[in-house]
Design a protein around this motif. Structure first.
Motif, mmCIF file in Angstrom:
data_model
loop_
_atom_site.group_PDB
_atom_site.id
_atom_site.type_symbol
_atom_site.label_atom_id
_atom_site.label_comp_id
_atom_site.label_asym_id
_atom_site.label_seq_id
_atom_site.Cartn_x
_atom_site.Cartn_y
_atom_site.Cartn_z
ATOM 1 N N SER A 199 0.838 -1.194 0.000
ATOM 2 C CA SER A 199 0.000 0.000 0.000
ATOM 3 C C SER A 199 0.877 1.250 0.000
ATOM 4 C CB SER A 199 -0.942 0.006 1.208
ATOM 5 O OG SER A 199 -0.239 -0.224 2.408
ATOM 6 N N LEU A 200 0.334 2.317 -0.567
ATOM 7 C CA LEU A 200 0.985 3.625 -0.586
ATOM 8 C C LEU A 200 0.178 4.586 0.268
ATOM 9 C CD1 LEU A 200 1.896 4.029 -4.381
ATOM 10 C CD2 LEU A 200 3.438 3.460 -2.500
ATOM 11 N N TRP A 201 0.913 5.504 0.956
ATOM 12 C CA TRP A 201 0.297 6.380 1.946
ATOM 13 C C TRP A 201 0.809 7.805 1.825
ATOM 14 C CZ3 TRP A 201 -3.394 4.283 5.076
ATOM 15 C CH2 TRP A 201 -3.493 2.880 5.034
ATOM 16 N N GLU A 202 -0.041 8.744 2.229
ATOM 17 C CA GLU A 202 0.364 10.146 2.316
ATOM 18 C C GLU A 202 1.187 10.411 3.569
ATOM 19 O OE1 GLU A 202 -3.122 12.767 0.240
ATOM 20 O OE2 GLU A 202 -3.448 12.159 2.313
ATOM 21 N N HIS A 203 1.047 9.577 4.584
ATOM 22 C CA HIS A 203 1.682 9.825 5.882
ATOM 23 C C HIS A 203 2.429 8.585 6.355
ATOM 24 C CE1 HIS A 203 -1.518 7.426 7.661
ATOM 25 N NE2 HIS A 203 -2.379 8.167 6.988
ATOM 26 N N ASP A 204 3.239 8.761 7.407
ATOM 27 C CA ASP A 204 4.104 7.674 7.869
ATOM 28 C C ASP A 204 3.518 6.867 9.025
ATOM 29 O OD1 ASP A 204 4.321 9.533 9.876
ATOM 30 O OD2 ASP A 204 6.507 9.572 9.907
ATOM 31 N N ALA A 205 2.211 6.955 9.230
ATOM 32 C CA ALA A 205 1.581 6.188 10.304
ATOM 33 C C ALA A 205 0.359 5.441 9.777
ATOM 34 C CB ALA A 205 1.192 7.111 11.456
ATOM 35 N N PRO A 206 0.554 4.548 8.793
ATOM 36 C CA PRO A 206 -0.587 3.810 8.247
ATOM 37 C C PRO A 206 -1.177 2.868 9.290
ATOM 38 C CG PRO A 206 1.464 2.949 7.379
ATOM 39 C CD PRO A 206 1.810 4.166 8.167
ATOM 40 N N LYS A 207 -2.480 2.604 9.157
ATOM 41 C CA LYS A 207 -3.161 1.713 10.101
ATOM 42 C C LYS A 207 -3.071 0.278 9.600
ATOM 43 C CE LYS A 207 -6.230 5.188 11.965
ATOM 44 N NZ LYS A 207 -7.601 5.614 12.213
ATOM 45 N N ALA A 208 -1.849 -0.213 9.480
ATOM 46 C CA ALA A 208 -1.597 -1.581 9.039
ATOM 47 C C ALA A 208 -0.185 -1.956 9.479
ATOM 48 C CB ALA A 208 -1.744 -1.706 7.520
ATOM 49 N N GLU A 209 0.103 -3.247 9.463
ATOM 50 C CA GLU A 209 1.417 -3.733 9.856
ATOM 51 C C GLU A 209 2.275 -3.999 8.630
ATOM 52 O OE1 GLU A 209 1.055 -7.166 12.321
ATOM 53 O OE2 GLU A 209 -0.337 -6.203 13.700
ATOM 54 N N GLY A 210 3.593 -3.943 8.832
ATOM 55 C CA GLY A 210 4.519 -4.277 7.770
ATOM 56 C C GLY A 210 5.761 -3.410 7.813
ATOM 57 N N ASP A 211 6.590 -3.564 6.796
ATOM 58 C CA ASP A 211 7.812 -2.777 6.659
ATOM 59 C C ASP A 211 7.471 -1.450 5.996
ATOM 60 O OD1 ASP A 211 9.473 -4.868 7.665
ATOM 61 O OD2 ASP A 211 9.392 -5.838 5.704
ATOM 62 N N LEU A 212 7.900 -0.355 6.622
ATOM 63 C CA LEU A 212 7.601 0.981 6.124
ATOM 64 C C LEU A 212 8.783 1.493 5.309
ATOM 65 C CD1 LEU A 212 5.420 3.236 6.274
ATOM 66 C CD2 LEU A 212 6.720 4.184 8.201
ATOM 67 N N PHE A 213 8.500 1.994 4.124
ATOM 68 C CA PHE A 213 9.498 2.538 3.208
ATOM 69 C C PHE A 213 9.146 3.976 2.880
ATOM 70 C CE2 PHE A 213 9.294 -1.991 2.411
ATOM 71 C CZ PHE A 213 10.591 -2.381 2.157
ATOM 72 N N GLN A 214 10.170 4.758 2.565
ATOM 73 C CA GLN A 214 9.959 6.095 2.027
ATOM 74 C C GLN A 214 9.884 5.991 0.512
ATOM 75 O OE1 GLN A 214 13.053 8.921 2.938
ATOM 76 N NE2 GLN A 214 12.066 10.551 1.781
ATOM 77 N N VAL A 215 8.959 6.717 -0.102
ATOM 78 C CA VAL A 215 8.830 6.763 -1.557
ATOM 79 C C VAL A 215 9.655 7.935 -2.069
ATOM 80 C CG1 VAL A 215 7.252 7.041 -3.514
ATOM 81 C CG2 VAL A 215 6.497 5.777 -1.471
#
Length: 197
Positions: free
Chosen positions: A164-180
């Motif tokens: 998934s892609l997000w506007e912010h760095d606190a998505p309501k899901a689990e996983g590895d977070l990457f910067q786009v």
């Protein structure tokens, strides 16, 4: 839809500005790539957002295998392999794609990406499990700040990847977070919405 990702894990003291510069110089080269739904140029940095590593890990959603193969057998992937060594390229068959509530044109506004890999348990009722994945992806796409959500499956490893892609760095899901760092999305509008079977 076909999903693809490779990960280049870099030394702990690697200057990640080298990757940022590379993407700034070369990212636009796939902005009109035939058969590409989207390529998210992703990085993780050790010690940031819980990442244990420095990593460059582009994620792709392809509309056609011809476009994917043209990339893999062509100069773009060859250049990456020449610079970093040829990485293992993971591939998954598409299960579902949903535009998010914050999804502007061509993924505008995507600043972060979330990737989670989920093993498919032995003995699982595959139709039921994949139906749950589809429903969960739809719910995720409706979360505040979601640009898009997708899921795909690797039937060799029996693994689902959630992306998934997000506007912010606190998505309501689990996983590895990457910067786009950049998003090439020439065929995003052509990705088939919803369940892929």
């Amino acid at each position: 839809m076909h999903a693809m990702q490779y990960e280049i894990t870099l030394p702990a003291d690697y200057d990640m500005d080298v990757i940022r510069d590379r993407v700034a110089r070369r990212g636009h080269l796939l902005d009109a790539w035939d058969g590409l739904g989207l390529k998210a140029y992703l990085v993780r940095e050790r010690g940031t957002h819980g990442s244990p590593v420095h990593q460059y890990a582009p994620f792709y959603l392809w509309n056609t295998t011809q476009g994917m193969n043209a990339f893999l057998w062509g100069p773009g992937f060859r250049g990456l392999s020449d610079d970093f060594g040829r990485p293992v390229v993971r591939q998954w068959s598409g299960l579902v794609y949903e535009p998010g509530v914050a999804g502007g044109s061509a993924g505008a506004g995507a600043r972060f990406a979330l990737r989670r890999r989920q093993p498919v348990p032995d003995g699982a009722a595959l139709g039921d499990l994949m139906g749950e994945v589809v429903a969960g992806t739809g719910r995720l796409a409706r979360e505040d700040g979601a640009v898009l959500a997708a899921a795909a499956v690797d039937t060799a490893r029996w693994e689902v990847v959630h992306f998934s892609l997000w506007e912010h760095d606190a998505p309501k899901a689990e996983g590895d977070l990457f910067q786009v760092l950049h998003l090439s999305a020439p065929g995003l509008a052509a990705l088939p919405r919803g369940r892929q079977w």
